[in-house]
Design a protein around this motif. Structure first.
Motif, PDB file in Angstrom:
ATOM      1  N   GLU A 117      39.686  44.565  39.495  1.00  0.00           N
ATOM      2  CA  GLU A 117      38.845  45.396  40.145  1.00  0.00           C
ATOM      3  C   GLU A 117      39.417  45.749  41.541  1.00  0.00           C
ATOM      4  OE1 GLU A 117      34.399  45.262  41.976  1.00  0.00           O
ATOM      5  OE2 GLU A 117      35.147  43.426  41.087  1.00  0.00           O
ATOM      6  N   ASP A 118      39.905  44.466  42.076  1.00  0.00           N
ATOM      7  CA  ASP A 118      40.256  44.245  43.373  1.00  0.00           C
ATOM      8  C   ASP A 118      41.689  45.059  43.929  1.00  0.00           C
ATOM      9  OD1 ASP A 118      42.091  42.414  42.613  1.00  0.00           O
ATOM     10  OD2 ASP A 118      41.090  40.793  43.941  1.00  0.00           O
ATOM     11  N   LEU A 119      42.331  45.537  42.720  1.00  0.00           N
ATOM     12  CA  LEU A 119      43.550  46.242  42.721  1.00  0.00           C
ATOM     13  C   LEU A 119      44.702  45.120  43.246  1.00  0.00           C
ATOM     14  CD1 LEU A 119      42.521  49.560  44.372  1.00  0.00           C
ATOM     15  CD2 LEU A 119      42.650  48.777  41.988  1.00  0.00           C
ATOM     16  N   LYS A 120      44.577  43.776  42.924  1.00  0.00           N
ATOM     17  CA  LYS A 120      45.571  42.811  43.440  1.00  0.00           C
ATOM     18  C   LYS A 120      46.238  42.201  42.275  1.00  0.00           C
ATOM     19  CE  LYS A 120      43.196  42.089  48.022  1.00  0.00           C
ATOM     20  NZ  LYS A 120      42.526  41.049  48.790  1.00  0.00           N
ATOM     21  N   SER A 121      45.785  42.480  41.098  1.00  0.00           N
ATOM     22  CA  SER A 121      46.405  41.883  39.787  1.00  0.00           C
ATOM     23  C   SER A 121      46.438  42.814  38.795  1.00  0.00           C
ATOM     24  CB  SER A 121      45.337  40.450  39.538  1.00  0.00           C
ATOM     25  OG  SER A 121      45.425  39.619  40.602  1.00  0.00           O
ATOM     26  N   LEU A 122      47.582  42.685  38.202  1.00  0.00           N
ATOM     27  CA  LEU A 122      48.088  43.305  37.110  1.00  0.00           C
ATOM     28  C   LEU A 122      48.280  42.320  35.772  1.00  0.00           C
ATOM     29  CD1 LEU A 122      48.382  46.514  35.925  1.00  0.00           C
ATOM     30  CD2 LEU A 122      50.659  46.032  36.454  1.00  0.00           C
ATOM     31  N   ASP A 175      41.276  51.664  21.603  1.00  0.00           N
ATOM     32  CA  ASP A 175      41.831  53.303  21.641  1.00  0.00           C
ATOM     33  C   ASP A 175      43.410  53.094  21.785  1.00  0.00           C
ATOM     34  OD1 ASP A 175      39.278  54.134  21.048  1.00  0.00           O
ATOM     35  OD2 ASP A 175      39.126  54.874  23.224  1.00  0.00           O
ATOM     36  N   GLY A 176      44.170  52.202  22.223  1.00  0.00           N
ATOM     37  CA  GLY A 176      45.438  52.023  22.297  1.00  0.00           C
ATOM     38  C   GLY A 176      45.865  52.458  23.525  1.00  0.00           C
ATOM     39  N   CYS A 177      44.827  52.293  24.625  1.00  0.00           N
ATOM     40  CA  CYS A 177      45.199  52.692  26.004  1.00  0.00           C
ATOM     41  C   CYS A 177      46.343  51.583  26.566  1.00  0.00           C
ATOM     42  CB  CYS A 177      43.974  52.353  26.786  1.00  0.00           C
ATOM     43  SG  CYS A 177      44.363  52.693  28.460  1.00  0.00           S
ATOM     44  N   LYS A 178      47.265  52.101  27.473  1.00  0.00           N
ATOM     45  CA  LYS A 178      48.430  51.541  27.883  1.00  0.00           C
ATOM     46  C   LYS A 178      48.029  50.814  29.150  1.00  0.00           C
ATOM     47  CE  LYS A 178      51.186  52.415  24.871  1.00  0.00           C
ATOM     48  NZ  LYS A 178      51.959  51.425  23.799  1.00  0.00           N
ATOM     49  N   LEU A 179      46.946  51.449  30.105  1.00  0.00           N
ATOM     50  CA  LEU A 179      46.521  50.890  31.189  1.00  0.00           C
ATOM     51  C   LEU A 179      45.020  50.832  31.235  1.00  0.00           C
ATOM     52  CD1 LEU A 179      47.000  49.725  34.214  1.00  0.00           C
ATOM     53  CD2 LEU A 179      47.256  52.102  34.778  1.00  0.00           C
ATOM     54  N   HIS A 180      44.369  50.002  31.675  1.00  0.00           N
ATOM     55  CA  HIS A 180      42.974  50.063  31.933  1.00  0.00           C
ATOM     56  C   HIS A 180      42.782  49.586  33.188  1.00  0.00           C
ATOM     57  CE1 HIS A 180      38.682  49.927  31.372  1.00  0.00           C
ATOM     58  NE2 HIS A 180      38.475  48.825  31.632  1.00  0.00           N
ATOM     59  N   ARG A 181      42.022  50.268  34.051  1.00  0.00           N
ATOM     60  CA  ARG A 181      41.656  50.000  35.685  1.00  0.00           C
ATOM     61  C   ARG A 181      40.071  49.508  35.525  1.00  0.00           C
ATOM     62  NH1 ARG A 181      41.536  53.593  40.931  1.00  0.00           N
ATOM     63  NH2 ARG A 181      40.732  52.079  42.319  1.00  0.00           N
ATOM     64  N   MET A 182      40.221  48.214  36.096  1.00  0.00           N
ATOM     65  CA  MET A 182      38.711  47.892  35.895  1.00  0.00           C
ATOM     66  C   MET A 182      38.028  48.709  37.142  1.00  0.00           C
ATOM     67  SD  MET A 182      38.370  45.037  33.922  1.00  0.00           S
ATOM     68  CE  MET A 182      36.999  44.480  34.293  1.00  0.00           C
ATOM     69  N   PRO A 183      36.863  49.279  36.690  1.00  0.00           N
ATOM     70  CA  PRO A 183      35.911  49.818  37.863  1.00  0.00           C
ATOM     71  C   PRO A 183      35.431  49.078  38.829  1.00  0.00           C
ATOM     72  CG  PRO A 183      34.692  49.706  35.695  1.00  0.00           C
ATOM     73  CD  PRO A 183      35.908  48.942  35.542  1.00  0.00           C
ATOM     74  N   PRO A 184      35.520  49.835  40.038  1.00  0.00           N
ATOM     75  CA  PRO A 184      34.697  49.031  41.215  1.00  0.00           C
ATOM     76  C   PRO A 184      33.408  48.842  41.016  1.00  0.00           C
ATOM     77  CG  PRO A 184      35.953  51.242  41.766  1.00  0.00           C
ATOM     78  CD  PRO A 184      35.819  51.052  40.383  1.00  0.00           C
ATOM     79  N   LYS A 185      33.135  47.606  41.642  1.00  0.00           N
ATOM     80  CA  LYS A 185      31.407  47.232  41.444  1.00  0.00           C
ATOM     81  C   LYS A 185      30.508  48.199  41.962  1.00  0.00           C
ATOM     82  CE  LYS A 185      28.324  43.704  43.160  1.00  0.00           C
ATOM     83  NZ  LYS A 185      28.282  42.419  43.931  1.00  0.00           N
TER      84      LYS A 185
END
Length: 106
Positions: A12-17, A69-79
């Motif tokens: 969510e904080d865009l600091k870790s993958l 669904d076999g997604c390659k990248l999932h971005r956690m939505p912002p709070k």
């Protein structure tokens, strides 16, 4: 079938993958306000923090859907985005929790 094959999750904080091949467990914390991952050989790390158990459960279900669904990248939505969604839904419900009945004519 390995559901956790080759998907990446951006925190969510865009600091870790996170590569799901290294994730041992994805879980909601006992307090219900965060989703964490347990990595093989490392401590548990936070994917995202949310306002309440309902919001966290909603985001958790999004992760499960992305995995299946076999997604390659999932971005956690912002709070804020998740909170705004739940606030909007609450406004659309009456005091008894059911959706309001609109009696407009056309």
């Amino acid at each position: 079938m390995n559901l956790l094959a080759t998907m990446w999750i951006l925190s969510e904080d865009l600091k870790s993958l996170f590569n799901t091949n290294n994730i041992v467990d994805i879980y909601i914390t006992p307090s219900g306000d965060a989703i964490k991952v347990a990595l093989s050989g490392h401590m548990d790390l936070t994917l995202g923090e949310y306002g309440c158990r309902e919001e966290t459960g909603f985001v958790f279900s999004q992760i499960l859907a992305a995995l299946t669904d076999g997604c390659k990248l999932h971005r956690m939505p912002p709070k804020e985005q998740v909170s705004r969604r739940f606030t909007t839904e609450e406004r659309q419900r009456s005091s008894n929790g059911k959706k309001t009945v609109r009696r407009g004519g056309s």
